[in-house]
Write a protein that holds these residues in place. Structure first.
Motif, PDB file in Angstrom:
ATOM      1  N   SER A   1       0.831  -1.208   0.000  1.00  0.00           N
ATOM      2  CA  SER A   1       0.000   0.000   0.000  1.00  0.00           C
ATOM      3  C   SER A   1       0.864   1.256   0.000  1.00  0.00           C
ATOM      4  O   SER A   1       0.509   2.260  -0.630  1.00  0.00           O
ATOM      5  N   GLY A   2       1.996   1.230   0.711  1.00  0.00           N
ATOM      6  CA  GLY A   2       2.877   2.388   0.731  1.00  0.00           C
ATOM      7  C   GLY A   2       3.449   2.690  -0.638  1.00  0.00           C
ATOM      8  O   GLY A   2       3.536   3.856  -1.044  1.00  0.00           O
ATOM      9  N   VAL A   3       3.849   1.649  -1.382  1.00  0.00           N
ATOM     10  CA  VAL A   3       4.375   1.832  -2.730  1.00  0.00           C
ATOM     11  C   VAL A   3       3.288   2.397  -3.646  1.00  0.00           C
ATOM     12  O   VAL A   3       3.528   3.324  -4.426  1.00  0.00           O
ATOM     13  N   LYS A   4       2.075   1.832  -3.548  1.00  0.00           N
ATOM     14  CA  LYS A   4       0.968   2.304  -4.387  1.00  0.00           C
ATOM     15  C   LYS A   4       0.635   3.756  -4.077  1.00  0.00           C
ATOM     16  O   LYS A   4       0.457   4.570  -5.001  1.00  0.00           O
ATOM     17  N   ASN A   5       0.571   4.107  -2.798  1.00  0.00           N
ATOM     18  CA  ASN A   5       0.255   5.483  -2.423  1.00  0.00           C
ATOM     19  C   ASN A   5       1.328   6.451  -2.913  1.00  0.00           C
ATOM     20  O   ASN A   5       1.017   7.533  -3.426  1.00  0.00           O
ATOM     21  N   SER A   6       2.591   6.063  -2.759  1.00  0.00           N
ATOM     22  CA  SER A   6       3.676   6.929  -3.212  1.00  0.00           C
ATOM     23  C   SER A   6       3.640   7.098  -4.729  1.00  0.00           C
ATOM     24  O   SER A   6       3.894   8.197  -5.252  1.00  0.00           O
ATOM     25  N   LEU A   7       3.337   6.023  -5.446  1.00  0.00           N
ATOM     26  CA  LEU A   7       3.262   6.116  -6.898  1.00  0.00           C
ATOM     27  C   LEU A   7       2.136   7.047  -7.349  1.00  0.00           C
ATOM     28  O   LEU A   7       2.308   7.861  -8.262  1.00  0.00           O
ATOM     29  N   ILE A   8       0.969   6.925  -6.707  1.00  0.00           N
ATOM     30  CA  ILE A   8      -0.170   7.775  -7.070  1.00  0.00           C
ATOM     31  C   ILE A   8       0.167   9.244  -6.833  1.00  0.00           C
ATOM     32  O   ILE A   8       0.001  10.101  -7.719  1.00  0.00           O
ATOM     33  N   VAL A   9       0.661   9.549  -5.637  1.00  0.00           N
ATOM     34  CA  VAL A   9       0.958  10.944  -5.290  1.00  0.00           C
ATOM     35  C   VAL A   9       2.082  11.498  -6.163  1.00  0.00           C
ATOM     36  O   VAL A   9       1.985  12.603  -6.706  1.00  0.00           O
ATOM     37  N   SER A  10       3.152  10.725  -6.338  1.00  0.00           N
ATOM     38  CA  SER A  10       4.316  11.222  -7.078  1.00  0.00           C
ATOM     39  C   SER A  10       4.004  11.393  -8.564  1.00  0.00           C
ATOM     40  O   SER A  10       4.387  12.398  -9.173  1.00  0.00           O
ATOM     41  N   ALA A  11       3.322  10.412  -9.164  1.00  0.00           N
ATOM     42  CA  ALA A  11       3.018  10.503 -10.592  1.00  0.00           C
ATOM     43  C   ALA A  11       2.071  11.660 -10.887  1.00  0.00           C
ATOM     44  O   ALA A  11       2.291  12.442 -11.829  1.00  0.00           O
ATOM     45  N   CYS A  12       1.021  11.798 -10.090  1.00  0.00           N
ATOM     46  CA  CYS A  12       0.072  12.898 -10.319  1.00  0.00           C
ATOM     47  C   CYS A  12       0.732  14.251 -10.057  1.00  0.00           C
ATOM     48  O   CYS A  12       0.514  15.209 -10.818  1.00  0.00           O
ATOM     49  N   SER A  13       1.536  14.344  -9.008  1.00  0.00           N
ATOM     50  CA  SER A  13       2.211  15.607  -8.705  1.00  0.00           C
ATOM     51  C   SER A  13       3.172  15.989  -9.821  1.00  0.00           C
ATOM     52  O   SER A  13       3.228  17.159 -10.233  1.00  0.00           O
ATOM     53  N   ALA A  14       3.933  15.015 -10.323  1.00  0.00           N
ATOM     54  CA  ALA A  14       4.887  15.305 -11.395  1.00  0.00           C
ATOM     55  C   ALA A  14       4.172  15.748 -12.662  1.00  0.00           C
ATOM     56  O   ALA A  14       4.589  16.710 -13.327  1.00  0.00           O
TER      57      ALA A  14
END
Length: 285
Positions: free
Chosen positions: A2-15
């Motif tokens: 879940s931590g990897v998925k959450n980080s991917l969602i936040v980082s990809a959308c932010s970028a």
């Protein structure tokens, strides 16, 4: 996971938001002449000097009043305003985009958003790739704001989980698990950098496949080092892992001969710790 998925969602959308809207703002400052243009440019750069910690308390109070606490929206939407990305894009446009191209497109009847999306953005591909990497990594490694905003365990990002794992029990925490999470955090960044390299220029784009092969091999060495740390002790595992990295850096025949074997073994060991699945008896020893 879940931590990897959450980080991917936040980082990809932010970028994505940061790069697109910063490029759009830079294009507006570059392509149009209007009153207070220099003042607007200076104001945007002035915002860049303000540390995040200065406005953190007010930001937290605002999102609490808006009912956005413990959600990803406060971590993603503010990335639209990225002064550092804007400045890089503005400097790239000054050096790479002749206004004659824009004016020719206007004469042909193209609208402003069509010009930006179909003419300007393709010219800015190298700058977009560089800033996408920087924005993704900054959001991926961000600990301060997510730690203030996110409360429940299913929403927490990878840096928060790593910090919690290390501080859970200072005397008994598993260094193997910590290094496994760190390796996963590094893996995503490596894959991102190698994915965007073809959008670069010159020799860097040509070396992308070979660099990806090297990145996978180093990941495998990290996985084997984690295995050794857990079963042979921290000192022995870290020493052997470091020696393996140095050998792979300086001994090219070893890199080519053992690439397949070491990669498969290392990634299996890495995901064994990630998924907590026991290895079959006699799989490696």
């Amino acid at each position: 996971m879940s931590g990897v998925k959450n980080s991917l969602i936040v980082s990809a959308c932010s970028a994505a938001l940061s790069v697109y809207f910063s490029a759009l703002t830079a294009y507006g400052i570059y392509a149009y002449n209007f009153r207070f243009k220099k003042a607007a440019f200076a104001l945007i750069l002035l915002i860049m000097t303000m540390p995040t910690q200065v406005s953190a308390l007010g930001f937290l109070q605002l999102i609490t009043q808006m009912g956005l606490k413990n959600s990803f929206i406060p971590l993603i939407v503010p990335s639209i305003a990225a002064p550092a990305v804007f400045f890089f894009m503005k400097q790239y446009l000054d050096a790479s985009l002749p206004m004659e191209i824009v004016e020719a497109a206007r004469i042909d009847g193209a609208g402003e958003f069509y010009i930006f999306n179909h003419i300007v953005l393709p010219i800015m591909k190298p700058a977009l790739a560089v800033q996408a990497i920087f924005s993704f990594v900054a959001s991926w490694n961000n600990y301060f704001i997510p730690a203030l905003v996110l409360d429940t365990a299913d929403k927490k990002t990878l840096p928060i989980l790593i910090a919690q794992l290390r501080s859970a029990d200072f005397l008994k925490f598993d260094m193997g698990k910590v290094y496994m999470l760190v390796a996963i955090a590094i893996l995503s960044v490596i894959l991102l950098v190698e994915s965007f390299k073809p959008y670069g220029e010159g020799e860097e784009a040509a070396k992308a496949p070979e660099d990806l092969k090297s990145a996978l091999l180093f990941l495998a060495v990290i996985g084997i080092a984690i295995f050794l740390i857990r079963y042979l002790g921290f000192a022995v595992g870290a020493f052997i892992g470091e020696c393996g990295c140095l050998m792979l850096m300086h001994w090219k025949p070893l890199k080519s001969i053992l690439f397949s074997l070491v990669t498969v073994a290392g990634i299996v060991l890495l995901f064994q710790f990630l998924l907590n699945v026991p290895l079959p008896t006699g799989m490696f020893f």
